[in-house]
Design a protein around this motif. Structure first.
Motif, short mmCIF file in Angstrom:
data_model
loop_
_atom_site.label_atom_id
_atom_site.label_comp_id
_atom_site.label_asym_id
_atom_site.label_seq_id
_atom_site.Cartn_x
_atom_site.Cartn_y
_atom_site.Cartn_z
N ASN A 67 3.31 12.85 -0.28
CA ASN A 67 4.13 13.95 -0.81
C ASN A 67 3.26 15.00 -1.48
N ALA A 68 2.30 14.55 -2.28
CA ALA A 68 1.40 15.48 -2.96
C ALA A 68 0.59 16.29 -1.96
N ALA A 69 0.16 15.66 -0.87
CA ALA A 69 -0.61 16.37 0.15
C ALA A 69 0.23 17.46 0.82
N VAL A 70 1.50 17.16 1.10
CA VAL A 70 2.39 18.16 1.70
C VAL A 70 2.61 19.32 0.73
N TYR A 71 2.87 19.01 -0.54
CA TYR A 71 3.08 20.06 -1.52
C TYR A 71 1.81 20.89 -1.72
N PHE B 286 3.75 12.54 -9.25
CA PHE B 286 3.95 11.15 -9.64
C PHE B 286 4.98 11.03 -10.77
N VAL B 287 4.83 11.86 -11.79
CA VAL B 287 5.74 11.78 -12.94
C VAL B 287 7.15 12.19 -12.53
N TRP B 288 7.26 13.23 -11.70
CA TRP B 288 8.58 13.65 -11.25
C TRP B 288 9.23 12.58 -10.37
N THR B 289 8.45 11.94 -9.50
CA THR B 289 8.99 10.90 -8.63
C THR B 289 9.58 9.76 -9.45
N ILE C 133 0.84 -1.21 0.00
CA ILE C 133 0.00 0.00 0.00
C ILE C 133 0.87 1.26 0.00
N TRP C 134 2.07 1.15 0.59
CA TRP C 134 2.96 2.31 0.63
C TRP C 134 3.43 2.73 -0.75
N GLN C 135 3.34 1.85 -1.74
CA GLN C 135 3.69 2.22 -3.10
C GLN C 135 2.80 3.37 -3.61
N VAL C 136 1.57 3.42 -3.11
CA VAL C 136 0.64 4.49 -3.49
C VAL C 136 0.64 5.59 -2.44
N LEU D 53 -1.40 18.83 -9.66
CA LEU D 53 -0.29 18.64 -8.73
C LEU D 53 0.08 17.17 -8.60
N VAL D 54 -0.92 16.31 -8.44
CA VAL D 54 -0.65 14.88 -8.24
C VAL D 54 0.06 14.29 -9.46
N THR D 55 -0.38 14.67 -10.65
CA THR D 55 0.29 14.19 -11.86
C THR D 55 1.74 14.62 -11.88
N GLY D 56 1.99 15.89 -11.54
CA GLY D 56 3.36 16.38 -11.51
C GLY D 56 4.22 15.63 -10.51
#
Length: 304
Positions: A80-84, A110-113, A71-74, A105-108
């Protein structure tokens, strides 16, 4: 009367053969010698099943000790997205004027990660697996490629959460979602090439792994992960050259392509000019160039 002693004339001795000549005469070859580039590609292709299995095993073992397991994979990229979102979207107000800011934001993130993790794991691909490198003979490029494939698998898990977010905010399913496939292929090629470049550098200088988090953090801030490059370029008085550098930055290019593919409110007018050409160019330049750069040092990996 003395008897003359006749000694036979000295015979000429053949010069001793060099080790290289002896090896050639008996069909010996250098252990761990670098194969030709086509042969190297062929060896990698023969080990494609190992690369895929190694990537899957590393991904499965990553959270094996955690109670929530995979589950930590998601959860990690979502947290991180919530903090940003809180820092940049709420406190700094970067969400103003950006439609569908949460999926934006979430797309950015995930893709950056995906890019960030591929580079970090690639930096330690050789130096962190010296036991495997020294014990077995295989094309060393299999390691950074498998780590990059592991991060792609991680991204695909995260994309499932992103699709759920898109549904929750009312973003409709569109045929443009299919554009995410070529975008991911190009990004994977770029990431794999950069991972191999960093793997060779990290094999020679392990301290690079300590420096990379600072470099990647700076790169993230200029890649439009939390803010819109298009909006900034239109509203600020920055020079044209700075705008071009921000727009053709490969980190921003692949993020923008995924946003365009998945988010209905992200229009083609927000993409930099010739974005697909830029994405393809970066993938070929870094992917092919990184592969050749890594291959050239093949016989030196794992040596003292």
């Amino acid at each position: 009367m003395s008897q003359a002693l006749h000694t036979p004339p000295p015979t000429a001795t053949a010069p001793a053969e060099s080790p290289a000549e002896l090896a050639a005469r008996y069909g010996l070859s250098v252990s761990g010698a670098r194969p030709s580039l086509p042969e190297y590609v062929r060896q990698l292709w023969e080990r494609r099943h190992f690369i895929a299995a190694f990537a899957t095993a590393k991904l499965t073992a990553q959270y094996s000790q955690a109670k929530l397991g995979q589950i930590w994979q998601v959860m990690n990229p979502l947290l991180n997205a919530a903090v940003y979102y809180f820092i940049f979207g709420v406190l700094l107000g970067t969400k103003q004027g950006v439609p569908d800011y949460i999926p934006f934001l979430v797309t950015g993130v995930f893709v950056w990660t995906f890019t960030q993790s591929s580079i970090m794991s690639g930096t330690r691909a050789i130096s962190g697996n010296l036991g495997l490198v020294r014990a077995l003979h295989f094309p060393r490029a299999a390691l950074p490629i498998s780590f990059c494939l592991q991060q792609l698998q991680q991204l695909l898990f995260s994309m499932a959460a992103l699709v759920l977010i898109l549904f929750c905010v009312g973003v409709p399913v569109s045929a443009s979602w299919l554009l995410a496939i070529p975008a991911l292929v190009l990004q994977f090629t770029f990431n794999a090439g950069l991972s191999m470049i960093m793997a060779r550098m990290g094999a020679k200088t392990p301290d690079i792994a300590q420096l990379m988090p600072f470099v990647l953090r700076t790169w993230m801030y200029v890649s439009g992960v939390m803010w819109s490059i298009d909006k900034l370029a239109k509203s600020s008085h920055m020079s044209h050259s700075v705008k071009v550098v921000l727009q053709v930055n490969p980190g921003a290019v692949y993020i923008d392509l995924m946003r365009f593919a998945l988010i209905d409110s992200f229009h083609a007018s927000q993409l930099p000019p010739h974005v697909w050409a830029a994405a393809t160019g970066w993938a070929l330049l870094v992917g092919v160039g990184g592969f050749i750069y890594f291959w050239k040092a093949e016989e030196r990996y794992g040596r003292g």
